[in-house]
Motif scaffolding. Structure first.
Motif, PDB file in Angstrom:
ATOM      1  N   ALA A  46       0.837  -1.208   0.000  1.00  0.00           N
ATOM      2  CA  ALA A  46       0.000   0.000   0.000  1.00  0.00           C
ATOM      3  C   ALA A  46       0.870   1.257   0.000  1.00  0.00           C
ATOM      4  O   ALA A  46       0.575   2.227  -0.705  1.00  0.00           O
ATOM      5  CB  ALA A  46      -0.944   0.000   1.200  1.00  0.00           C
ATOM      6  N   ALA A  47       1.954   1.249   0.760  1.00  0.00           N
ATOM      7  CA  ALA A  47       2.865   2.390   0.801  1.00  0.00           C
ATOM      8  C   ALA A  47       3.542   2.577  -0.550  1.00  0.00           C
ATOM      9  O   ALA A  47       3.659   3.703  -1.053  1.00  0.00           O
ATOM     10  CB  ALA A  47       3.908   2.207   1.904  1.00  0.00           C
ATOM     11  N   LEU A  55       0.653   9.921  -3.948  1.00  0.00           N
ATOM     12  CA  LEU A  55      -0.272  10.140  -2.833  1.00  0.00           C
ATOM     13  C   LEU A  55       0.456  10.036  -1.499  1.00  0.00           C
ATOM     14  O   LEU A  55       1.562   9.500  -1.413  1.00  0.00           O
ATOM     15  CB  LEU A  55      -1.398   9.107  -2.890  1.00  0.00           C
ATOM     16  N   GLU A  56      -0.198  10.506  -0.458  1.00  0.00           N
ATOM     17  CA  GLU A  56       0.338  10.389   0.896  1.00  0.00           C
ATOM     18  C   GLU A  56       0.371   8.921   1.315  1.00  0.00           C
ATOM     19  O   GLU A  56      -0.542   8.151   0.999  1.00  0.00           O
ATOM     20  CB  GLU A  56      -0.537  11.193   1.860  1.00  0.00           C
ATOM     21  N   GLY A  66       0.563   0.040   9.919  1.00  0.00           N
ATOM     22  CA  GLY A  66       0.706   1.144   8.988  1.00  0.00           C
ATOM     23  C   GLY A  66       2.178   1.394   8.671  1.00  0.00           C
ATOM     24  O   GLY A  66       3.057   0.704   9.180  1.00  0.00           O
ATOM     25  N   ALA A  67       2.416   2.365   7.814  1.00  0.00           N
ATOM     26  CA  ALA A  67       3.777   2.745   7.431  1.00  0.00           C
ATOM     27  C   ALA A  67       3.962   4.227   7.723  1.00  0.00           C
ATOM     28  O   ALA A  67       3.031   5.018   7.611  1.00  0.00           O
ATOM     29  CB  ALA A  67       4.006   2.462   5.954  1.00  0.00           C
TER      30      ALA A  67
END
Length: 73
Positions: A46-47, A55-56, A66-67
């Motif tokens: 996803a990162a 994108l962020e 999360g990253a």
């Protein structure tokens, strides 16, 4: 009872600077080691996709994984 907390350490190396090495660390709760590794891959993917799209970086999923960033090199 809450799920166990896992840390998935992924060794990294620089393609620009031979000998430069480090570790990406992903942490969160999962029901097994294999699930933790799978989730860490999902977070990384996803990162990477967000960075490629300009994108962020997604910083946190509802499950707590999360990253904080992404380096393409």
């Amino acid at each position: 009872m809450p799920l166990p907390y896992f840390e998935v350490d992924v060794p990294i190396r620089s393609t620009d600077q031979p000998g430069a090495r480090g570790v990406h660390v992903f942490t969160g709760r999962a029901d097994s080691r294999s699930a933790a590794v799978r989730i860490a891959h999902e977070v990384y993917d996803a990162a990477r996709a967000a960075a490629a799209a300009g994108l962020e970086i997604p910083r946190g999923r509802p499950d707590g994984w999360g990253a904080c960033g992404y380096r393409s090199d």
